[in-house]
Design a protein around this motif. Structure first.
Motif, mmCIF file in Angstrom:
data_model
loop_
_atom_site.group_PDB
_atom_site.id
_atom_site.type_symbol
_atom_site.label_atom_id
_atom_site.label_comp_id
_atom_site.label_asym_id
_atom_site.label_seq_id
_atom_site.Cartn_x
_atom_site.Cartn_y
_atom_site.Cartn_z
ATOM 1 N N ASP A 52 0.626 -1.452 0.625
ATOM 2 C CA ASP A 52 -0.302 -0.426 -0.656
ATOM 3 C C ASP A 52 0.313 1.538 -0.046
ATOM 4 O O ASP A 52 0.649 2.358 -0.780
ATOM 5 N N GLN A 53 2.147 1.745 0.528
ATOM 6 C CA GLN A 53 2.600 2.641 0.846
ATOM 7 C C GLN A 53 4.311 2.462 -0.584
ATOM 8 O O GLN A 53 4.078 3.547 -1.271
ATOM 9 N N GLN A 57 3.322 5.901 -3.631
ATOM 10 C CA GLN A 57 4.565 6.635 -3.870
ATOM 11 C C GLN A 57 4.182 6.679 -5.419
ATOM 12 O O GLN A 57 4.916 7.421 -6.228
ATOM 13 N N LEU A 58 4.534 5.455 -5.915
ATOM 14 C CA LEU A 58 4.027 5.563 -6.921
ATOM 15 C C LEU A 58 3.341 5.927 -7.872
ATOM 16 O O LEU A 58 3.696 6.824 -8.689
ATOM 17 N N ALA A 67 -4.317 2.131 -13.413
ATOM 18 C CA ALA A 67 -4.092 1.027 -13.774
ATOM 19 C C ALA A 67 -2.497 0.602 -13.897
ATOM 20 O O ALA A 67 -2.769 -0.420 -13.620
ATOM 21 N N GLU A 68 -1.756 1.201 -13.621
ATOM 22 C CA GLU A 68 -0.868 0.920 -14.064
ATOM 23 C C GLU A 68 0.024 0.066 -12.691
ATOM 24 O O GLU A 68 0.646 -1.092 -12.963
ATOM 25 N N ILE A 69 -0.431 0.530 -11.654
ATOM 26 C CA ILE A 69 -0.239 0.026 -10.828
ATOM 27 C C ILE A 69 -1.219 -1.226 -9.981
ATOM 28 O O ILE A 69 -0.092 -2.731 -9.703
#
Length: 94
Positions: A52-53, A57-58, A67-69
């Motif tokens: 989650d962290q 950050q991303l 969507a990328e994550i």
């Protein structure tokens, strides 16, 4: 000319001496050497980051979309081969 050659040689010699002093490695004359060596079996603590962290950050710091994550998350969570590649990369980085 003999006097000029002697002066040139003396200047070159003095110049070489001062140059060699400039390129000498640093030494510690006042520090006492110890025979104790650090314990090589002690490792740094593991990096304990929650996904989650990392995802936050991303998104916030690097501008990744949700969507990328999610694509990264599903690729890692659903592929044993990907996990194995990551593990090998982490072992090589140690």
């Amino acid at each position: 000319t003999l006097e000029t050659a002697t002066t040139t040689t003396a200047t070159t010699s003095a110049s070489s001496t001062s140059m060699s002093q400039l390129f000498m490695a640093a030494t510690l004359e006042t520090a006492a050497a110890t025979s104790e060596s650090p314990d090589s079996s002690v490792m740094r603590p593991p990096i304990n980051l929650k996904w989650d962290q990392v995802a936050t950050q991303l998104r916030d710091s690097f501008g990744y979309s949700d969507a990328e994550i999610e694509a990264y998350n599903s690729q890692v969570e659903n592929s044993k081969d990907t996990l194995l590649k990551l593990y090998k990369a982490m072992q090589m980085a140690r």
